[in-house]
Structures are given as structure tokens and as C-alpha cells.
Write a protein that holds these residues in place. Sequence first.
Motif, mmCIF file in Angstrom:
data_model
loop_
_atom_site.group_PDB
_atom_site.id
_atom_site.type_symbol
_atom_site.label_atom_id
_atom_site.label_comp_id
_atom_site.label_asym_id
_atom_site.label_seq_id
_atom_site.Cartn_x
_atom_site.Cartn_y
_atom_site.Cartn_z
ATOM 1 N N VAL A 82 0.837 -1.205 0.000
ATOM 2 C CA VAL A 82 0.000 0.000 0.000
ATOM 3 C C VAL A 82 0.871 1.254 0.000
ATOM 4 O O VAL A 82 0.622 2.212 -0.751
ATOM 5 C CB VAL A 82 -0.951 -0.007 1.206
ATOM 6 C CG1 VAL A 82 -1.653 1.339 1.352
ATOM 7 C CG2 VAL A 82 -1.979 -1.123 1.068
ATOM 8 N N LEU A 83 1.890 1.260 0.843
ATOM 9 C CA LEU A 83 2.789 2.413 0.897
ATOM 10 C C LEU A 83 3.501 2.624 -0.437
ATOM 11 O O LEU A 83 3.659 3.752 -0.914
ATOM 12 C CB LEU A 83 3.815 2.221 2.017
ATOM 13 C CG LEU A 83 3.261 2.267 3.452
ATOM 14 C CD1 LEU A 83 4.370 1.942 4.453
ATOM 15 C CD2 LEU A 83 2.665 3.643 3.748
ATOM 16 N N HIS A 84 3.940 1.513 -1.030
ATOM 17 C CA HIS A 84 4.632 1.621 -2.320
ATOM 18 C C HIS A 84 3.696 2.143 -3.412
ATOM 19 O O HIS A 84 4.088 2.990 -4.231
ATOM 20 C CB HIS A 84 5.194 0.254 -2.708
ATOM 21 C CG HIS A 84 5.793 0.231 -4.082
ATOM 22 N ND1 HIS A 84 7.070 0.688 -4.355
ATOM 23 C CD2 HIS A 84 5.273 -0.180 -5.283
ATOM 24 C CE1 HIS A 84 7.308 0.564 -5.641
ATOM 25 N NE2 HIS A 84 6.245 0.037 -6.235
ATOM 26 N N GLU A 85 2.459 1.621 -3.437
ATOM 27 C CA GLU A 85 1.500 2.022 -4.471
ATOM 28 C C GLU A 85 1.176 3.508 -4.394
ATOM 29 O O GLU A 85 0.956 4.153 -5.416
ATOM 30 C CB GLU A 85 0.217 1.201 -4.335
ATOM 31 C CG GLU A 85 0.350 -0.254 -4.736
ATOM 32 C CD GLU A 85 0.412 -0.419 -6.246
ATOM 33 O OE1 GLU A 85 -0.641 -0.452 -6.898
ATOM 34 O OE2 GLU A 85 1.541 -0.518 -6.771
ATOM 35 N N ARG A 86 1.144 4.057 -3.174
ATOM 36 C CA ARG A 86 0.835 5.474 -3.019
ATOM 37 C C ARG A 86 1.932 6.362 -3.586
ATOM 38 O O ARG A 86 1.676 7.482 -4.029
ATOM 39 C CB ARG A 86 0.622 5.801 -1.541
ATOM 40 C CG ARG A 86 -0.687 5.241 -0.981
ATOM 41 C CD ARG A 86 -0.825 5.603 0.481
ATOM 42 N NE ARG A 86 -2.130 5.189 1.016
ATOM 43 C CZ ARG A 86 -2.507 5.355 2.278
ATOM 44 N NH1 ARG A 86 -1.663 5.950 3.145
ATOM 45 N NH2 ARG A 86 -3.687 4.956 2.685
ATOM 46 N N ARG A 87 3.160 5.857 -3.580
ATOM 47 C CA ARG A 87 4.282 6.672 -4.020
ATOM 48 C C ARG A 87 4.727 6.343 -5.437
ATOM 49 O O ARG A 87 5.470 7.127 -6.052
ATOM 50 C CB ARG A 87 5.470 6.477 -3.066
ATOM 51 C CG ARG A 87 5.161 6.874 -1.627
ATOM 52 C CD ARG A 87 6.324 6.530 -0.708
ATOM 53 N NE ARG A 87 6.050 6.885 0.676
ATOM 54 C CZ ARG A 87 6.867 6.619 1.692
ATOM 55 N NH1 ARG A 87 8.017 5.995 1.468
ATOM 56 N NH2 ARG A 87 6.545 6.976 2.921
ATOM 57 N N ARG A 90 -4.418 4.128 -10.379
ATOM 58 C CA ARG A 90 -5.207 4.954 -9.454
ATOM 59 C C ARG A 90 -6.635 5.148 -9.965
ATOM 60 O O ARG A 90 -7.574 5.258 -9.176
ATOM 61 C CB ARG A 90 -4.516 6.297 -9.247
ATOM 62 C CG ARG A 90 -3.196 6.166 -8.483
ATOM 63 C CD ARG A 90 -2.533 7.512 -8.234
ATOM 64 N NE ARG A 90 -1.322 7.339 -7.432
ATOM 65 C CZ ARG A 90 -0.117 7.109 -7.946
ATOM 66 N NH1 ARG A 90 0.031 7.028 -9.258
ATOM 67 N NH2 ARG A 90 0.934 6.952 -7.158
ATOM 68 N N PRO A 141 1.656 2.643 -10.504
ATOM 69 C CA PRO A 141 1.236 1.571 -9.600
ATOM 70 C C PRO A 141 0.656 0.382 -10.351
ATOM 71 O O PRO A 141 0.090 0.524 -11.433
ATOM 72 C CB PRO A 141 0.176 2.241 -8.718
ATOM 73 C CG PRO A 141 -0.308 3.405 -9.515
ATOM 74 C CD PRO A 141 0.869 3.870 -10.318
ATOM 75 N N ALA A 182 -8.328 2.047 -8.680
ATOM 76 C CA ALA A 182 -8.440 2.009 -7.224
ATOM 77 C C ALA A 182 -9.451 3.025 -6.704
ATOM 78 O O ALA A 182 -10.075 2.802 -5.660
ATOM 79 C CB ALA A 182 -7.066 2.277 -6.597
ATOM 80 N N ARG A 183 -9.645 4.131 -7.419
ATOM 81 C CA ARG A 183 -10.561 5.178 -6.966
ATOM 82 C C ARG A 183 -11.980 5.008 -7.514
ATOM 83 O O ARG A 183 -12.850 5.809 -7.197
ATOM 84 C CB ARG A 183 -10.015 6.543 -7.374
ATOM 85 C CG ARG A 183 -8.717 6.905 -6.647
ATOM 86 C CD ARG A 183 -8.088 8.153 -7.265
ATOM 87 N NE ARG A 183 -6.830 8.499 -6.592
ATOM 88 C CZ ARG A 183 -5.971 9.415 -7.031
ATOM 89 N NH1 ARG A 183 -6.249 10.076 -8.147
ATOM 90 N NH2 ARG A 183 -4.856 9.663 -6.373
#
Length: 482
Positions: free
Chosen positions: A243-248, A256, A252, A259-260
Amino acid sequence: MSTAAPRPFALLASVSGAMIVALDGTILLVAQPSLRHDLDASVAQVQWTSTSYLIAVAPLLVVAGRLGDRYGHARLLFMGVLGFGVASAGIALAPTVGWVITLRAAQGVFGALLQPATLALLRLAYPPDRLGRPIAVRTSAIAVAAGIGPVLGGILVQHLGWRAVFWVNVPAALVIAALTLSVRTPMPERTGPQRLDLAGTALLTAALAVLVHTLTGVPGHGWTAASTLLELAVGLALSAVLVLHERRAAHPIVPRAVARSVPVTSAMTLLLVISAGLFGALFRATFYLQDALRLAPLATGLRVLPLTALMVLGAPVAGVALRRYGPRRTAVAGTALVVMGIAQLARIGPAGPWPSMTAAFAALGAGFATVMVTATGTVVGDAPPGYAGVVGGLKQTAMNIGPSLGIAVAAGATGAAGATGAPDASASTMTSSLLPLAFLALLGLIPAFLLPRHAHGDVEAAPSPRQPAPQKTPVAEVGDRR
């Protein structure tokens, strides 16, 4: 070229590709006892013939979807089904159970390549307002394949041996591959970078592999075993890092835009919890019918037959309901049917009348078909442009993890029973294990209420006579350079 021209080929390729996977999943169950005897394998080794496939297929579905979005879904389907057939032939020739386990994992890799493509082809061939019927046809076909698997497997094993259940995949795979060469679909719209994030791919694969291995081990070890708790901790840690990696990440693994998307994420969550409830209940009820009611395997299959029949018959009805009432109300009705079916099974004791059990299985089949058609239509129809493959992969991931979760919940509620994972068959444990599954399915109402209120449109709507003739559209073929 009119986009209507490739639709029959795309639908046939999608349906046949999904059917070969569904058939393989149920036909193996009948062959495992004979395989164990012929190869002098242990119970644990035979279980790994299923576990190795699941561990290979589940983590790679999203990655395969991304590859299809980049290189073409017809090409991925062609490669996947050919590899699936080659791996099946290898299993049929395997000299030891170790080879079977290894080749089943390879079969899972190729199964992961072809499954997202079967959904993405429909999205590329049909506009969103005409997806209802092809998805209903696909759902019914999957139910038919899964239903005839044990029957066909019994005939093949009895007359030709266990290896025949894998040989049957070879000609089927060749036919599907040849059919795929005829598939031409509009080029997917490119809306962003298509680069594959290798770090995200590795993290997603590792997290899902650990999760699936943990869930498949719960029936044999229980939820409180040290190995289970350790694997859960590792899986959660990998998920948090992902999750942390995907946000940065600049690119990804789960875009996004996907995911949204509330409709897409809600539909996948709904599929996860409803498939968990259904397959967990089916797992528990099968043991109950054979161990507590002392029914033979054939009699057990006949008791469960209403589930398959209502899935086949309910899918087209669900397509009509989806057009008339919209995804939200249709999904809520399907979820309610699944919950009622599980709750009805929980009330059945040794002296319970068979009509009550028939009604329970019928409700489960009708409800699951309704949820499948609605959620699949939403996932595929609401996929952001250019990401049909990745949402197809996410949908298939939910459908692979859900059953493992449901079986783990059912087994954990009654306690593990030795290495085979067979739960206690008493009526009291039947109730205690099914009520948590009913509650799990009930949670599906939350994502069901988040689905769109209205459908994309009437799939039967005829084109307006004033509509201009369609323009020639670039098409993607298996041999195209993308």
C-alpha cells in the motif's frame, strides 16, 4: 469495420476460455483419489495438487491483466490457453506426484494469463450498455462446466484412469487457441503510461501468495496455529508495504483510476464476500450430507444439483433484472438470496425435509448467479478506459481468494480435524459454522448499496435508425505488433 462483426468470435473465445478453467477445477476433484493410489502419494501431496495451482494463479491475475492491457488480450488468451494445454499434457505424462504438483503450478501461471483476457475481450467487443447478455451467457457457461466436471471426471477416471482428465484439456485448448486467432477487437484506449511496476508486481505477488497459502492451510491447522498466525503476520506486513509503495509509485500495479472507482471496488468486494459465503457453505454442507446424513457421493451431488441448475437458469434472468432495476437493487436481491440460503442450510438437522434443503441450494444458486452477473457487469462495464484487463484480473483474484476465505471460516468455526481438514459433521457444528458465513455474506449488502443505481442502458435497445454508420476502427489481432 463494424464493431459488431467480431462479437460472436469474442463471446465464443471468452466463454470457452472461462469454461476450460471451470471444468478443470471440478474435474480434478474426482481424479485425486485415483491419482493418489497410482502415484503412491500422501494426502498432503494430493492436496498440494490443488494448492500449488491456486498459489500460482491468484497472485498473477492482476499482472496478467496489465500485460493484456499493454500487449493485447487476444494475444494473452492465445498464449495462456496454449500453455494451459501443454501443462495439462505434461501432468498426464507425469511419472511422480512431485511432477504433478510442479506442473499444476505451471498450469496456474497460464491460467492466470488467460482468465483476465476472457473478460477484457467482452469489454472491448461490446459497449457497456450491451454487456448484460454476454456476461449472463458466460456465467451460465461457467456453471455448466463446473457442474458437469465431476460427472465427466467420474466417467473418464472409471474407464480411462486419472490421466484422462488432463488429456481432455489438450484438444479443447487447441480449439480455443485456433478460435482466438479469429478474434479481432477494437484497440483499447490508451489513457496513461503502460509501464509495469516491477517492485509493485513483486510485492503484490508475494502478498497474495502468502495469503492464499495461509487460507488453504487453515482447514488442516486452524486459525490459532503458530504457522497460521506467522503467515498472517507476514501477509499483513507485505500488504502494508505494498500500500505504501503504491501510493508513491509513478506507475502503480493497480492504476489509481481503478483504485478510486467506487463501482469497481464495490463490485469486487461484493464478489469476494459472496463467493466466500457460498463456497464455505458448500464445503460445510458436503461434509454434513456425507458424514452426518450418510449419503453417498452421487446422492450428495444430486442434493446440490439445484444450486447448479439455478445458476444456469438464473444468469439470464439476472441480466434482465439488471437492465430493469439497475445494479444496486439487483445486487441487494442477490445478496439477500445467498444469505437466506445459507441461513436455511444452518437450520437443517438430520431429520430435516429434503424440500427445505433443495430450496436452500436453489436460493444459493439463484443469488450467486445474480451477484455474479451484476458485479461482473459493473466491473467490466465501469472499467476506466484502457484498463479492462487489470479490472478483469482483480475480479478473478476476488473469485479465487473468496472460496479459500469461506472454507477457512467454515473450518475455523468448527475446528480442524486432522490433516484432511474434515470438520465435525454434527448438526450443532453445522449451525455454528454456517452462521458466521451467513454474517459474512450479509456484509455484502454494504458494497451492494454502493453500486450504481441505474444500469448503463438497455442491452436490448436497437440502434437508432438515425445513427450514422460506424467508422472503421483499428482492431487488435493475435499477431499484431502493439
